[in-house]
Design a protein around this motif. Sequence first.
Motif, mmCIF file in Angstrom:
data_model
loop_
_atom_site.group_PDB
_atom_site.id
_atom_site.type_symbol
_atom_site.label_atom_id
_atom_site.label_comp_id
_atom_site.label_asym_id
_atom_site.label_seq_id
_atom_site.Cartn_x
_atom_site.Cartn_y
_atom_site.Cartn_z
ATOM 1 N N VAL A 148 -58.159 58.691 25.436
ATOM 2 C CA VAL A 148 -56.745 58.927 25.711
ATOM 3 C C VAL A 148 -56.419 58.616 27.168
ATOM 4 N N PHE A 149 -57.240 59.101 28.059
ATOM 5 C CA PHE A 149 -56.971 58.959 29.489
ATOM 6 C C PHE A 149 -57.236 57.529 29.971
ATOM 7 N N TYR A 150 -58.144 56.831 29.307
ATOM 8 C CA TYR A 150 -58.376 55.434 29.663
ATOM 9 C C TYR A 150 -57.190 54.558 29.240
ATOM 10 N N PHE A 151 -56.651 54.808 28.053
ATOM 11 C CA PHE A 151 -55.498 54.037 27.581
ATOM 12 C C PHE A 151 -54.267 54.307 28.438
ATOM 13 N N CYS A 152 -53.990 55.582 28.701
ATOM 14 C CA CYS A 152 -52.801 55.942 29.493
ATOM 15 C C CYS A 152 -52.898 55.411 30.918
ATOM 16 N N GLY A 153 -54.076 55.553 31.529
ATOM 17 C CA GLY A 153 -54.251 55.052 32.891
ATOM 18 C C GLY A 153 -54.102 53.549 32.966
ATOM 19 N N GLY A 154 -54.650 52.837 31.985
ATOM 20 C CA GLY A 154 -54.515 51.377 31.965
ATOM 21 C C GLY A 154 -53.074 50.936 31.804
ATOM 22 N N ALA A 155 -52.301 51.644 30.961
ATOM 23 C CA ALA A 155 -50.885 51.307 30.771
ATOM 24 C C ALA A 155 -50.105 51.458 32.071
ATOM 25 N N GLY A 156 -50.410 52.505 32.835
ATOM 26 C CA GLY A 156 -49.720 52.707 34.109
ATOM 27 C C GLY A 156 -50.020 51.617 35.116
ATOM 28 N N CYS A 157 -51.260 51.162 35.158
ATOM 29 C CA CYS A 157 -51.632 50.080 36.077
ATOM 30 C C CYS A 157 -50.928 48.772 35.697
ATOM 31 N N LEU A 158 -50.824 48.495 34.382
ATOM 32 C CA LEU A 158 -50.151 47.284 33.928
ATOM 33 C C LEU A 158 -48.666 47.310 34.258
ATOM 34 N N TRP A 159 -48.029 48.466 34.057
ATOM 35 C CA TRP A 159 -46.598 48.577 34.375
ATOM 36 C C TRP A 159 -46.346 48.311 35.856
ATOM 37 N N ALA A 160 -47.214 48.794 36.726
ATOM 38 C CA ALA A 160 -47.014 48.640 38.170
ATOM 39 C C ALA A 160 -46.962 47.171 38.572
ATOM 40 N N VAL A 161 -47.721 46.322 37.884
ATOM 41 C CA VAL A 161 -47.708 44.885 38.191
ATOM 42 C C VAL A 161 -46.301 44.326 37.988
ATOM 43 N N PHE A 162 -45.671 44.619 36.836
ATOM 44 C CA PHE A 162 -44.323 44.113 36.544
ATOM 45 C C PHE A 162 -43.290 44.725 37.487
ATOM 46 N N TRP A 163 -43.471 45.983 37.831
ATOM 47 C CA TRP A 163 -42.510 46.655 38.720
ATOM 48 C C TRP A 163 -42.446 45.964 40.085
ATOM 49 N N PHE A 164 -43.587 45.727 40.677
ATOM 50 C CA PHE A 164 -43.596 45.144 42.023
ATOM 51 C C PHE A 164 -43.163 43.679 42.024
ATOM 52 N N ILE A 165 -43.246 43.011 40.898
ATOM 53 C CA ILE A 165 -42.816 41.608 40.825
ATOM 54 C C ILE A 165 -41.302 41.495 40.677
ATOM 55 N N PHE A 166 -40.700 42.350 39.845
ATOM 56 C CA PHE A 166 -39.309 42.130 39.432
ATOM 57 C C PHE A 166 -38.278 43.051 40.075
ATOM 58 N N VAL A 167 -38.682 44.100 40.791
ATOM 59 C CA VAL A 167 -37.718 45.101 41.247
ATOM 60 C C VAL A 167 -37.486 45.005 42.750
#
Length: 510
Positions: free
Chosen positions: A233-252
Motif C-alpha cells: 500500500v505504502f509503496y504504491f501511494c508513495g510512487g503515485a506522489g512522486c509521479l504527480w510531482a513531475v507533472f506539477w513542476f513541468i506544467f504549473v
Amino acid sequence: MPRPHGLSINSAPSDKSEDSEPLIENDEVPPVCCSARLNLAFLMFLGFTVVYGLRVNLSVAMVAMVNNTDSKPAQNHSVIYACPLPPGSENSSDTFQQPDGVPQYPWDSETQGWLLGAFFFGYLCTQIPGGYLSGHYGGTIFMGLGVLGTAVLTLLTPLAAQMGSYWLFALRALEGFGEGVTFPAMMSMWARWAPPLERSRLMTLSGSGGNFGAFVSLPLTGFICQTLGWPAVFYFCGGAGCLWAVFWFIFVYDDPRTHRRISKEERDYIIKSIGSQGTGHGWSVPLLPMLLSAPLWAIIVTQMCSNWSYYTLLTSLPTYMNNIMHFDLKSNGFLSALPYLGAWLCSTLSGVVADSLIERKVFSVTTVRKLFTLSGLLPAAALLVAVSYAGCSHILTITCLTLSSTIGGITASGVFINQIDIAPRYAGFLLGITNTFGTIPGIVAPIATGYFTEDHTLAGWRKVFWVAAGINVGGALIYAMLGSGKIQPWANTEEERDEAERDRSRSITT
C-alpha cells in the motif's frame, strides 16, 4: 464605501452596496474549458487525491497491520462482540491473514489511536509558515515539495513499523510536517489565479480531490492489503506522489503573468478581475487586526468543529466497520469510502451553485457562505446522531454515514473558502492559521475515539458520534453569528485605501 477599483471588474457582489455593472461582459470572458486556470484546478485535484491517499492509507492498513484488536484479552473469558458476527465466522480469528513474510504487530486500541493521530502533530506545525511563505513567494514550490516529500517518506513506512511504534509515530509526524504546506499553498495560488465569480467552482474542484482521494484510497488499500500485503500500500501511494510531482513542476506556474502557455485573453481577464489583490503580500502582515477580526475567528472555530467529525470518520471509520460491523477488509475499505464519494460529488456541485447565486446577485457573498455552511453542518450532525442509534443494522449505518458526509460536502463552498473572501492577498496565510487550529481535532479526535471505544462496545461508539454531532452544531451557530464575506479593512492594499479615501472625500464635497 464604494468598492475599490482593484476589485470592480467582474467582481463578486458586495455586502456593502448594490453591484455596478461588470466592466467585462459575459461574452468577453474566456471559456473555462481547456483554460490554464482549469488545468491548474485539475492538477490540484490530482495532487489532493494523492495527498489524501497518503494520509488515509494507514487507517485501513492498520486493520491488516495489527494481529489482534486487543493485544491482551482477558484469560478464561470468551470474547463478547458488540454486534453478531456474520454466519460462519463465529470461530474465526480477528486477525487478517497476510502473505508469508509480512509482519503484524500487537498494538492495542490506544496505540492505534496515537499512530492514527501522529500525522497531525507534524501537519499543524507547517500550516502558518507555509501560508506565509507561499503568500510571499508563490505556492507552486511549496505544494510540489510538500506532496513529493510526503510521498518519499511514505515509501519508508514498512521499515518504520518494523523498527517499532515510536518510529512509525515519528515518520507519520514528519509526513504531516511536509504535507502541512499544501492547502495554504493552494489558497495562495488561487488568490492570484481565481476570478471572483469563479472562486467557488475552481476551489471546490481542486479541494474536492481530498474526498476523491479518500474514496479511491480506502477500497484500494483494502484490496492491496489482502492480495499483496499491507507494505505494498505504502509503496504504491508513495510512487503515485512522486509521479504527480513531475507533472506539477513541468506544467504549473505561480502567476498568470509568468505562465508560458496561457492565452493573452485569459491572462488579461484574470489580472483585471482580481486587481491589486492578486499580488503577494510582502514580508509584513497585519497580525493585530487579524487577531481581533471576528470573521476570522468565526472561520477558525467553525473549521475546528467541522473537522472534528470529518477526522473522526477519516481515521476511525475503518476500525468501526471492522470491530462493530465485522466487514471483511475489502468490504471495509469500500464501505468506508462511500461517504467520501458523496462528499466529493456534493462539494463539486456546491461550487457551481454558489458561483451561480453570487453571479446572478441572488444572495451576497456573506449570505452564500453562511447558507452553504449551515446546510452542510446541521443535517450532517443529525445524521451522525442517527448512526449512534442504528445499532447493528448494516444498511441503516452505511446509509446515515454516507448521507452525513455527502451533505457535509456542501460546506466546501461555505466556511472552507471564506478566507479568500475576507482577505484575498492574505488568503494563504489565513488558511495556514485556520488549518492550524482545524488540525487540532485531527490529533484529539482519534485519541478520544480510542479512549471511548476501549471496550469495543456500541455505547462507546455512541459517545463518539454524539460528541461529533454536538461539536458540529456549535460550529454552525458560531458561524451564523460572526461569519462574513466582506473584504476586511485591514486586508486592503494601499492603493485601495487611497482610492477609498478619495471616494469618501468626493462624496463629502458633493
